[in-house]
Design a protein around this motif. Structure first.
Motif, PDB file in Angstrom:
ATOM      1  N   LEU A  96       0.674  -1.203  -0.316  1.00 31.15           N
ATOM      2  CA  LEU A  96       0.050  -0.047  -0.234  1.00 31.15           C
ATOM      3  C   LEU A  96       0.802   1.318  -0.124  1.00 31.15           C
ATOM      4  CD1 LEU A  96      -2.833  -1.019   2.525  1.00 31.15           C
ATOM      5  CD2 LEU A  96      -2.962  -0.789   0.024  1.00 31.15           C
ATOM      6  N   LEU A  97       1.985   1.271   0.583  1.00 30.76           N
ATOM      7  CA  LEU A  97       2.756   2.475   0.806  1.00 30.76           C
ATOM      8  C   LEU A  97       3.472   2.490  -0.630  1.00 30.76           C
ATOM      9  CD1 LEU A  97       4.629   2.019   4.213  1.00 30.76           C
ATOM     10  CD2 LEU A  97       3.103   3.776   3.362  1.00 30.76           C
ATOM     11  N   LYS A  98       3.765   1.479  -1.287  1.00 28.96           N
ATOM     12  CA  LYS A  98       4.507   1.559  -2.523  1.00 28.96           C
ATOM     13  C   LYS A  98       3.095   1.991  -3.648  1.00 28.96           C
ATOM     14  CE  LYS A  98       7.420  -1.694  -3.903  1.00 28.96           C
ATOM     15  NZ  LYS A  98       8.283  -2.948  -4.065  1.00 28.96           N
ATOM     16  N   ILE A  99       2.097   1.552  -3.439  1.00 28.21           N
ATOM     17  CA  ILE A  99       1.053   2.211  -4.200  1.00 28.21           C
ATOM     18  C   ILE A  99       0.729   3.688  -4.010  1.00 28.21           C
ATOM     19  CG2 ILE A  99      -1.519   2.064  -4.831  1.00 28.21           C
ATOM     20  CD1 ILE A  99      -1.308  -0.918  -4.354  1.00 28.21           C
ATOM     21  N   ALA A 100       0.808   4.086  -2.894  1.00 24.60           N
ATOM     22  CA  ALA A 100       0.607   5.450  -2.420  1.00 24.60           C
ATOM     23  C   ALA A 100       2.015   6.257  -3.134  1.00 24.60           C
ATOM     24  CB  ALA A 100       0.509   5.736  -1.102  1.00 24.60           C
ATOM     25  N   SER A 101       3.009   5.828  -3.362  1.00 23.24           N
ATOM     26  CA  SER A 101       4.463   6.325  -3.755  1.00 23.24           C
ATOM     27  C   SER A 101       4.344   6.290  -5.179  1.00 23.24           C
ATOM     28  CB  SER A 101       5.466   5.919  -3.166  1.00 23.24           C
ATOM     29  OG  SER A 101       5.683   4.481  -3.794  1.00 23.24           O
ATOM     30  N   MET A 102       3.234   6.178  -6.108  1.00 19.37           N
ATOM     31  CA  MET A 102       3.147   5.917  -7.252  1.00 19.37           C
ATOM     32  C   MET A 102       3.149   7.171  -7.712  1.00 19.37           C
ATOM     33  SD  MET A 102       0.762   2.824  -8.479  1.00 19.37           S
ATOM     34  CE  MET A 102       0.876   3.084 -10.114  1.00 19.37           C
ATOM     35  N   ALA A 103       2.893   8.330  -7.046  1.00 19.65           N
ATOM     36  CA  ALA A 103       2.853   9.786  -7.570  1.00 19.65           C
ATOM     37  C   ALA A 103       4.263  10.331  -7.751  1.00 19.65           C
ATOM     38  CB  ALA A 103       2.108  10.627  -6.488  1.00 19.65           C
ATOM     39  N   ALA A 104       5.203   9.618  -7.122  1.00 15.77           N
ATOM     40  CA  ALA A 104       6.587  10.252  -7.336  1.00 15.77           C
ATOM     41  C   ALA A 104       7.139  10.211  -8.837  1.00 15.77           C
ATOM     42  CB  ALA A 104       7.531   9.353  -6.543  1.00 15.77           C
ATOM     43  N   SER A 184      12.852   2.505  -2.197  1.00 16.72           N
ATOM     44  CA  SER A 184      12.309   2.127  -3.543  1.00 16.72           C
ATOM     45  C   SER A 184      11.950   3.028  -4.245  1.00 16.72           C
ATOM     46  CB  SER A 184      10.974   1.202  -3.035  1.00 16.72           C
ATOM     47  OG  SER A 184      10.199   0.764  -4.096  1.00 16.72           O
ATOM     48  N   ILE A 185      11.549   4.318  -3.796  1.00 16.32           N
ATOM     49  CA  ILE A 185      11.327   5.652  -4.730  1.00 16.32           C
ATOM     50  C   ILE A 185      12.612   5.874  -5.294  1.00 16.32           C
ATOM     51  CG2 ILE A 185      10.656   7.803  -4.801  1.00 16.32           C
ATOM     52  CD1 ILE A 185       8.385   7.163  -2.231  1.00 16.32           C
ATOM     53  N   TRP A 186      13.565   5.895  -4.348  1.00 19.65           N
ATOM     54  CA  TRP A 186      14.901   6.285  -5.081  1.00 19.65           C
ATOM     55  C   TRP A 186      15.450   5.425  -5.954  1.00 19.65           C
ATOM     56  CZ3 TRP A 186      19.693   3.623  -4.442  1.00 19.65           C
ATOM     57  CH2 TRP A 186      20.811   4.221  -4.839  1.00 19.65           C
ATOM     58  N   THR A 233      -2.596   5.922 -18.628  1.00 13.63           N
ATOM     59  CA  THR A 233      -1.361   5.146 -18.166  1.00 13.63           C
ATOM     60  C   THR A 233      -1.415   4.959 -16.728  1.00 13.63           C
ATOM     61  OG1 THR A 233      -0.277   6.083 -20.092  1.00 13.63           O
ATOM     62  CG2 THR A 233       0.900   5.185 -18.585  1.00 13.63           C
ATOM     63  N   PHE A 234      -1.493   5.930 -15.857  1.00 13.86           N
ATOM     64  CA  PHE A 234      -1.417   5.739 -14.522  1.00 13.86           C
ATOM     65  C   PHE A 234      -2.367   4.823 -14.126  1.00 13.86           C
ATOM     66  CE2 PHE A 234      -2.782   6.872 -10.450  1.00 13.86           C
ATOM     67  CZ  PHE A 234      -1.711   6.873  -9.503  1.00 13.86           C
ATOM     68  N   PHE A 235      -3.900   4.852 -14.686  1.00 16.83           N
ATOM     69  CA  PHE A 235      -4.714   4.162 -14.109  1.00 16.83           C
ATOM     70  C   PHE A 235      -4.530   2.720 -14.453  1.00 16.83           C
ATOM     71  CE2 PHE A 235      -9.086   2.263 -14.395  1.00 16.83           C
ATOM     72  CZ  PHE A 235      -9.572   2.660 -13.046  1.00 16.83           C
ATOM     73  N   VAL A 236      -3.805   2.322 -15.541  1.00 15.93           N
ATOM     74  CA  VAL A 236      -3.541   0.844 -15.952  1.00 15.93           C
ATOM     75  C   VAL A 236      -2.313   0.314 -14.991  1.00 15.93           C
ATOM     76  CG1 VAL A 236      -2.540  -0.556 -17.582  1.00 15.93           C
ATOM     77  CG2 VAL A 236      -4.231   1.077 -18.313  1.00 15.93           C
ATOM     78  N   LEU A 237      -1.300   1.299 -14.886  1.00 19.05           N
ATOM     79  CA  LEU A 237      -0.548   0.940 -13.823  1.00 19.05           C
ATOM     80  C   LEU A 237      -0.875   0.624 -12.420  1.00 19.05           C
ATOM     81  CD1 LEU A 237       2.611   3.023 -15.062  1.00 19.05           C
ATOM     82  CD2 LEU A 237       2.135   0.561 -15.711  1.00 19.05           C
ATOM     83  N   PHE A 238      -1.706   1.351 -12.192  1.00 18.74           N
ATOM     84  CA  PHE A 238      -2.476   1.250 -10.463  1.00 18.74           C
ATOM     85  C   PHE A 238      -3.104  -0.040 -10.450  1.00 18.74           C
ATOM     86  CE2 PHE A 238      -6.016   2.265  -7.954  1.00 18.74           C
ATOM     87  CZ  PHE A 238      -5.598   2.367  -6.781  1.00 18.74           C
ATOM     88  N   LEU A 239      -4.106  -0.325 -11.600  1.00 19.96           N
ATOM     89  CA  LEU A 239      -4.828  -1.645 -11.614  1.00 19.96           C
ATOM     90  C   LEU A 239      -3.710  -2.689 -11.485  1.00 19.96           C
ATOM     91  CD1 LEU A 239      -7.678  -0.937 -13.843  1.00 19.96           C
ATOM     92  CD2 LEU A 239      -7.666  -0.710 -11.156  1.00 19.96           C
ATOM     93  N   MET A 240      -2.525  -2.731 -12.193  1.00 19.48           N
ATOM     94  CA  MET A 240      -1.624  -3.878 -12.145  1.00 19.48           C
ATOM     95  C   MET A 240      -0.945  -3.691 -10.855  1.00 19.48           C
ATOM     96  SD  MET A 240      -1.866  -5.275 -14.995  1.00 19.48           S
ATOM     97  CE  MET A 240      -0.256  -6.226 -14.836  1.00 19.48           C
ATOM     98  N   ALA A 241      -0.736  -2.634 -10.179  1.00 18.46           N
ATOM     99  CA  ALA A 241      -0.011  -2.676  -8.788  1.00 18.46           C
ATOM    100  C   ALA A 241      -1.244  -3.259  -7.802  1.00 18.46           C
ATOM    101  CB  ALA A 241       0.303  -1.260  -8.411  1.00 18.46           C
TER     102      ALA A 241
END
Length: 316
Positions: A96-104, A184-186, A233-241
């Motif tokens: 969940l933290l990794k999904i939340a960091s998808m905005a980076a 992970s973000i870095w 694009t973000f939506f597809v990657l979000f669903l895959m995550a």
């Protein structure tokens, strides 16, 4: 007579064109066949090993000689005796933290796209992508050199300048989740940003020109043109995550585990490895891996259904 014969001569059959296309299809099929065989060999044939989740596995014995265990190992997962609840908690929280960091990476891609100098933009893109190609073992070595409690450069600097207390950033379980998310973000933000930069490059330039004619500044162009353009694009990657929420990786958490933070960094993949390889509990590890695969497939199917309803398109 010759004219009549020429008129009655049959036209060239269309079979030649069809056979040529058929030949190309056969060539393409033969080219992709080795890759299909590799997928079948390494992804589907191992599924036959799921049968060991239903027996008491004993090395050296034939499958027919092993005792049938039924659902014993699946019941053990939810019995409260195993570490399964802790593993589930860690896996979900880190995912969940990794999904939340998808905005980076989205923010990084937008910032790079705003750099007017192509040379500096390419430099920033290259520099931010380099960590993705560094192995997790080397990354752990780098962070150990900087942040270890004994001899780390950060603690040496604190001791030299102020004599302050040492900071054990790699052994503090209170910040273990946040620390791993930051690492992970870095490592991955620069590489993931390439996908969004490609989406930004595909946005029609006429939209930016129209926004400029309407008096929109750079911020409004980003809000009303860039972000809507990369949202699919973000939506597809979000669903895959979301579909891969139980598969948050092995190498990162395995190399950063130590006795002080293992209760926070023990995830599905490392726990299955420890149970199956280290503790030789093959049947239990197989049952846990089978549970993870089934849940992942269910999440992927649910994500695909949501995508169809919300966007009218499926992700697979």
């Amino acid at each position: 007579m010759l004219t009549k014969i020429m008129k009655k001569a049959p036209e060239p059959p269309a079979l030649g064109r069809w056979s040529g296309r058929r030949a190309r299809q056969i060539k393409l099929t033969l080219m992709v066949l080795p890759f299909i065989c590799l997928v079948l060999l390494f992804h589907y044939v191992p599924l036959l090993g799921w049968v060991y989740a239903f027996v008491d596995y004993a090395p050296g014995l034939a499958l027919s000689q092993m005792n049938f265990a039924g659902l014993k190992y699946f019941e053990y997962l939810f019995s409260g005796i195993s570490d399964f609840p802790i593993v589930i908690r860690n896996t979900l929280m880190l995912s969940l933290l990794k999904i939340a960091s998808m905005a980076a990476p989205v923010l990084l891609a937008i910032l790079i796209s705003q750099v007017r100098s192509a040379r500096y933009g390419k430099f920033i893109q290259t520099a931010s992508s380099i960590p993705n190609f560094i192995s997790w073992v080397l990354i752990y070595a780098i962070f150990f050199i900087f942040f270890s409690s004994e001899g780390g450069m950060l603690n040496r600097a604190l001791a030299f300048f102020g004599g302050g207390e040492t900071m054990n950033l790699l052994g503090n379980e209170d910040i273990a989740w946040g620390m791993q998310t930051a690492i992970s973000i870095w490592k991955q933000a620069g590489w993931d940003a390439i996908i969004y930069m490609a989406a930004i490059a595909g946005i029609d330039q006429a939209l930016y020109d129209a926004a400029a004619v309407d008096g929109a500044g750079e911020l409004r162009k980003i809000m009303h043109v860039t972000i809507p353009g990369i949202l699919p694009t973000f939506f597809v990657l979000f669903l895959m995550a979301v579909a891969n929420i139980l598969s948050n990786g092995f190498e990162q958490y395995y190399v950063f585990q130590n006795p002080m933070v293992i209760d926070r960094l023990e995830v599905f993949d490392t726990y299955i490895y420890r149970m199956g390889i280290t503790n030789s509990q093959y049947s239990y590890a197989t049952a846990m891996g089978m549970f993870k695969s089934i849940i992942s497939i269910a999440l992927l199917t649910a994500a695909n259904t949501v995508s169809k309803k919300m966007r009218g398109e499926s992700i697979f």
